[in-house]
Design a protein around this motif. Structure first.
Motif, PDB file in Angstrom:
ATOM      1  N   MET A   1      61.717 -12.756   6.874  1.00  0.00           N
ATOM      2  CA  MET A   1      61.366 -11.443   7.425  1.00  0.00           C
ATOM      3  C   MET A   1      59.858 -11.378   7.676  1.00  0.00           C
ATOM      4  SD  MET A   1      61.836  -7.686   5.716  1.00  0.00           S
ATOM      5  CE  MET A   1      61.139  -6.232   6.494  1.00  0.00           C
ATOM      6  N   ILE A   2      59.468 -10.916   8.843  1.00  0.00           N
ATOM      7  CA  ILE A   2      58.053 -10.781   9.167  1.00  0.00           C
ATOM      8  C   ILE A   2      57.506  -9.474   8.597  1.00  0.00           C
ATOM      9  CG2 ILE A   2      56.345 -10.625  11.015  1.00  0.00           C
ATOM     10  CD1 ILE A   2      57.672 -13.353  10.783  1.00  0.00           C
ATOM     11  N   ASN A   3      56.576  -9.594   7.661  1.00  0.00           N
ATOM     12  CA  ASN A   3      55.946  -8.384   7.104  1.00  0.00           C
ATOM     13  C   ASN A   3      54.422  -8.474   7.104  1.00  0.00           C
ATOM     14  OD1 ASN A   3      55.398 -10.105   4.962  1.00  0.00           O
ATOM     15  ND2 ASN A   3      57.103  -9.342   3.722  1.00  0.00           N
ATOM     16  N   LYS A   4      53.902  -9.520   7.749  1.00  0.00           N
ATOM     17  CA  LYS A   4      52.463  -9.704   7.835  1.00  0.00           C
ATOM     18  C   LYS A   4      52.084 -10.045   9.268  1.00  0.00           C
ATOM     19  CE  LYS A   4      48.680 -12.205   5.560  1.00  0.00           C
ATOM     20  NZ  LYS A   4      48.366 -13.177   4.464  1.00  0.00           N
ATOM     21  N   LEU A   5      51.070  -9.363   9.802  1.00  0.00           N
ATOM     22  CA  LEU A   5      50.648  -9.592  11.176  1.00  0.00           C
ATOM     23  C   LEU A   5      49.155  -9.905  11.233  1.00  0.00           C
ATOM     24  CD1 LEU A   5      52.491  -6.630  12.965  1.00  0.00           C
ATOM     25  CD2 LEU A   5      53.099  -9.054  13.091  1.00  0.00           C
ATOM     26  N   TYR A   6      48.839 -11.035  11.823  1.00  0.00           N
ATOM     27  CA  TYR A   6      47.461 -11.358  12.151  1.00  0.00           C
ATOM     28  C   TYR A   6      47.173 -10.732  13.515  1.00  0.00           C
ATOM     29  CZ  TYR A   6      47.684 -14.893   8.436  1.00  0.00           C
ATOM     30  OH  TYR A   6      47.813 -15.529   7.217  1.00  0.00           O
ATOM     31  N   VAL A   7      46.352  -9.708  13.537  1.00  0.00           N
ATOM     32  CA  VAL A   7      46.129  -8.946  14.765  1.00  0.00           C
ATOM     33  C   VAL A   7      44.785  -9.355  15.369  1.00  0.00           C
ATOM     34  CG1 VAL A   7      45.909  -6.668  15.797  1.00  0.00           C
ATOM     35  CG2 VAL A   7      47.493  -7.025  13.883  1.00  0.00           C
ATOM     36  N   PHE A   8      44.845  -9.947  16.563  1.00  0.00           N
ATOM     37  CA  PHE A   8      43.647 -10.356  17.296  1.00  0.00           C
ATOM     38  C   PHE A   8      43.422  -9.359  18.417  1.00  0.00           C
ATOM     39  CE2 PHE A   8      41.782 -13.215  20.711  1.00  0.00           C
ATOM     40  CZ  PHE A   8      40.506 -13.231  20.157  1.00  0.00           C
ATOM     41  N   ALA A   9      42.291  -8.647  18.356  1.00  0.00           N
ATOM     42  CA  ALA A   9      42.061  -7.568  19.321  1.00  0.00           C
ATOM     43  C   ALA A   9      40.579  -7.210  19.369  1.00  0.00           C
ATOM     44  CB  ALA A   9      42.875  -6.329  18.934  1.00  0.00           C
ATOM     45  N   ASN A  10      40.206  -6.569  20.470  1.00  0.00           N
ATOM     46  CA  ASN A  10      38.867  -5.990  20.586  1.00  0.00           C
ATOM     47  C   ASN A  10      38.862  -4.674  19.822  1.00  0.00           C
ATOM     48  OD1 ASN A  10      36.377  -4.934  21.354  1.00  0.00           O
ATOM     49  ND2 ASN A  10      37.094  -4.309  23.374  1.00  0.00           N
ATOM     50  N   MET A  11      38.630  -4.783  18.519  1.00  0.00           N
ATOM     51  CA  MET A  11      38.677  -3.612  17.633  1.00  0.00           C
ATOM     52  C   MET A  11      37.276  -3.160  17.225  1.00  0.00           C
ATOM     53  SD  MET A  11      39.996  -5.684  14.249  1.00  0.00           S
ATOM     54  CE  MET A  11      41.284  -6.506  15.172  1.00  0.00           C
ATOM     55  N   GLY A  12      36.265  -3.982  17.535  1.00  0.00           N
ATOM     56  CA  GLY A  12      34.913  -3.678  17.106  1.00  0.00           C
ATOM     57  C   GLY A  12      34.749  -3.891  15.611  1.00  0.00           C
ATOM     58  N   TYR A  13      33.543  -3.621  15.132  1.00  0.00           N
ATOM     59  CA  TYR A  13      33.299  -3.693  13.690  1.00  0.00           C
ATOM     60  C   TYR A  13      33.911  -2.451  13.051  1.00  0.00           C
ATOM     61  CZ  TYR A  13      30.041  -7.484  14.678  1.00  0.00           C
ATOM     62  OH  TYR A  13      29.499  -8.683  15.077  1.00  0.00           O
ATOM     63  N   LEU A  14      34.811  -2.666  12.107  1.00  0.00           N
ATOM     64  CA  LEU A  14      35.604  -1.561  11.565  1.00  0.00           C
ATOM     65  C   LEU A  14      34.783  -0.589  10.724  1.00  0.00           C
ATOM     66  CD1 LEU A  14      38.898  -3.493  10.691  1.00  0.00           C
ATOM     67  CD2 LEU A  14      38.357  -2.141  12.734  1.00  0.00           C
ATOM     68  N   ASN A  15      33.570  -0.967  10.369  1.00  0.00           N
ATOM     69  CA  ASN A  15      32.698  -0.050   9.625  1.00  0.00           C
ATOM     70  C   ASN A  15      31.783   0.746  10.549  1.00  0.00           C
ATOM     71  OD1 ASN A  15      31.089  -2.184  10.408  1.00  0.00           O
ATOM     72  ND2 ASN A  15      29.976  -2.339   8.471  1.00  0.00           N
ATOM     73  N   GLN A  16      32.008   0.625  11.866  1.00  0.00           N
ATOM     74  CA  GLN A  16      31.238   1.365  12.862  1.00  0.00           C
ATOM     75  C   GLN A  16      32.169   2.200  13.729  1.00  0.00           C
ATOM     76  OE1 GLN A  16      28.893  -1.415  15.175  1.00  0.00           O
ATOM     77  NE2 GLN A  16      27.890  -2.292  13.382  1.00  0.00           N
ATOM     78  N   LEU A  17      31.608   3.215  14.407  1.00  0.00           N
ATOM     79  CA  LEU A  17      32.409   4.000  15.340  1.00  0.00           C
ATOM     80  C   LEU A  17      32.834   3.126  16.512  1.00  0.00           C
ATOM     81  CD1 LEU A  17      30.357   7.330  15.495  1.00  0.00           C
ATOM     82  CD2 LEU A  17      32.559   6.976  14.366  1.00  0.00           C
ATOM     83  N   PRO A  18      34.033   3.324  17.056  1.00  0.00           N
ATOM     84  CA  PRO A  18      34.480   2.529  18.209  1.00  0.00           C
ATOM     85  C   PRO A  18      33.597   2.794  19.425  1.00  0.00           C
ATOM     86  CG  PRO A  18      36.004   4.334  17.791  1.00  0.00           C
ATOM     87  CD  PRO A  18      35.053   4.300  16.635  1.00  0.00           C
ATOM     88  N   LYS A  19      33.368   1.734  20.223  1.00  0.00           N
ATOM     89  CA  LYS A  19      32.521   1.849  21.406  1.00  0.00           C
ATOM     90  C   LYS A  19      33.302   2.080  22.685  1.00  0.00           C
ATOM     91  CE  LYS A  19      28.734  -1.022  19.632  1.00  0.00           C
ATOM     92  NZ  LYS A  19      27.904  -2.234  19.880  1.00  0.00           N
ATOM     93  N   SER A  20      34.629   2.048  22.598  1.00  0.00           N
ATOM     94  CA  SER A  20      35.442   2.214  23.807  1.00  0.00           C
ATOM     95  C   SER A  20      36.827   2.699  23.424  1.00  0.00           C
ATOM     96  CB  SER A  20      35.553   0.880  24.557  1.00  0.00           C
ATOM     97  OG  SER A  20      36.319  -0.054  23.795  1.00  0.00           O
ATOM     98  N   GLY A  21      37.573   3.152  24.455  1.00  0.00           N
ATOM     99  CA  GLY A  21      38.955   3.552  24.220  1.00  0.00           C
ATOM    100  C   GLY A  21      39.810   2.388  23.764  1.00  0.00           C
ATOM    101  N   GLY A  22      39.491   1.182  24.250  1.00  0.00           N
ATOM    102  CA  GLY A  22      40.233  -0.001  23.839  1.00  0.00           C
ATOM    103  C   GLY A  22      40.097  -0.268  22.356  1.00  0.00           C
ATOM    104  N   GLN A  23      38.885  -0.085  21.822  1.00  0.00           N
ATOM    105  CA  GLN A  23      38.684  -0.282  20.389  1.00  0.00           C
ATOM    106  C   GLN A  23      39.397   0.797  19.585  1.00  0.00           C
ATOM    107  OE1 GLN A  23      34.497  -0.737  19.512  1.00  0.00           O
ATOM    108  NE2 GLN A  23      34.367  -2.729  20.541  1.00  0.00           N
ATOM    109  N   SER A  24      39.342   2.030  20.063  1.00  0.00           N
ATOM    110  CA  SER A  24      40.073   3.117  19.389  1.00  0.00           C
ATOM    111  C   SER A  24      41.566   2.826  19.365  1.00  0.00           C
ATOM    112  CB  SER A  24      39.819   4.445  20.104  1.00  0.00           C
ATOM    113  OG  SER A  24      38.463   4.818  20.045  1.00  0.00           O
ATOM    114  N   SER A  25      42.072   2.346  20.497  1.00  0.00           N
ATOM    115  CA  SER A  25      43.504   2.061  20.609  1.00  0.00           C
ATOM    116  C   SER A  25      43.915   0.948  19.659  1.00  0.00           C
ATOM    117  CB  SER A  25      43.840   1.676  22.050  1.00  0.00           C
ATOM    118  OG  SER A  25      45.214   1.371  22.176  1.00  0.00           O
TER     119      SER A  25
END
Length: 357
Positions: A1-25
């Motif tokens: 069963m898959i219960n762990k996901l390695y998510v590769f995305a333009n998420m920005g630095y998670l300790n900073q505010l997002p710089k774009s809608g893509g990072q927010s998404s």
């Protein structure tokens, strides 16, 4: 069963505010999956920011290698039986890299999933070479599942691949939506845009449309919120346009702003102006969020905007400021403000909440 996901995305630095809608998404997707019970391992994709063609290309090529090494480093010693790789991406010119990453991940023994964000997949596939189309099809065929931000892109892939496909539109968390439609001010009409200040977002169209409306209504106000996008020169031009406007005292300009503050501002706004022609534009988070607070969107007829809004009266063909101003003028003079506000608020509650999606 898959219960762990390695998510590769333009998420920005998670300790900073997002710089774009893509990072927010990307952050919203990860949070939603986490709340659904998945163990999420974020792998931050580099966001290219250098200006100039050759600098931009060099940055992209350099970090394509660095990002690959980050993926391999994170996943090399993971458990293949309970984990999968989830790539949030935008297709188009990225297809060769998406194919390569999929191939590497599968060589390591992992299942691969892709979430196709944005709408540029539609344009690139329609206008792309036969080689591009073959490579895109192979990439789709290699996935365990493909998720889509827009139904339009799902229908495209449905015609070329047998891989299981899932419609997964952007959503607003249920607790962010007011239980009752916000009571908007009656004496002042607020126009709002929040997002990147970038050329293809067409911010100058918003300002020009606002100025046209100011010539007829003395109670119109404009608020622009967002950080600098791909071009500092463009952002400087917009700021100069604001300061030299005849109606500069009616314009509020804010930089990158926490969402809680944006949400507070939205309570007093009436229209969300969105004349975007951004190549990767898809199901806009800003559009979702604005509609959820009862703002009436006036949007370009581009990619997924029409299907998200669901009302052709609010769709503008072309990019003339007069066309956007006319739509707003028509709504104000017809006294249809409250009805449309409630309609947009209900549409988000019925179709684009976390609970529904």
């Amino acid at each position: 069963m898959i219960n762990k996901l390695y998510v590769f995305a333009n998420m920005g630095y998670l300790n900073q505010l997002p710089k774009s809608g893509g990072q927010s998404s990307a952050r919203r997707v990860m949070k939603g999956l986490q709340e659904s019970g998945f163990d999420i391992v974020p792998i931050r994709r580099h966001r290219a920011e250098l200006e100039g063609r050759w600098k931009h290309q060099l940055e992209i090529m350099t970090f394509a290698i660095i990002d690959l090494l980050k993926i391999v480093g994170k996943m090399m010693f993971g458990n293949r039986h309970n984990a999968a790789f989830l790539h949030l991406t935008y297709a188009g010119p990225l297809v060769p890299y998406e194919f390569f990453l999929t191939y590497v991940v599968k060589l390591m023994g992992y299942k691969s999933l892709i979430y196709l964000k944005g709408g540029q997949v539609l344009d690139y596939y329609a206008d792309g070479s036969e080689r591009h189309k073959r490579l895109f099809k192979k990439t789709m065929d290699l996935q365990e599942k493909v998720f889509f931000e827009g139904m339009e892109s799902l229908e495209l892939v449905k015609g070329i691949s047998d891989t299981p496909l899932v419609y997964f539109p952007n959503y607003v968390f249920d607790d962010q939506i007011p239980v009752l439609l916000p009571d908007k001010p009656k004496d002042v009409i607020g126009l709002l845009y929040f997002g990147r200040i970038a050329p293809n977002k067409n911010i100058e169209i918003i300002i020009n449309a606002f100025e046209l409306l100011c010539g007829k209504f003395d109670n119109i106000r404009l608020t622009l919120i967002g950080g600098v996008g791909q071009s500092k020169t463009y952002a400087e031009m917009i700021d100069n346009k604001i300061t030299t406007s005849l109606y500069t005292d009616r314009i509020t300009r804010l930089g990158i702003t926490p969402f809680d503050e944006i949400k507070r501002i939205m309570q007093s706004q009436h229209f969300f102006i969105f004349p975007s022609k951004e190549k990767a534009e898809g199901h806009s988070n800003s559009l979702n969020e604005a509609m959820s607070q009862g703002l009436i969107p006036i949007v370009s007829d581009y990619h997924f905007n029409r299907s998200v809004v669901g009302d052709d009266r609010l769709i503008v063909k072309g990019f003339r400021p007069e066309s956007y101003a006319d739509k707003i003028d028509e709504i104000l003079t017809s006294n249809n403000l409250n009805n449309l506000s409630g309609q947009m608020w209900r549409r988000i509650k019925e179709k684009y909440t976390y609970g529904v999606v």
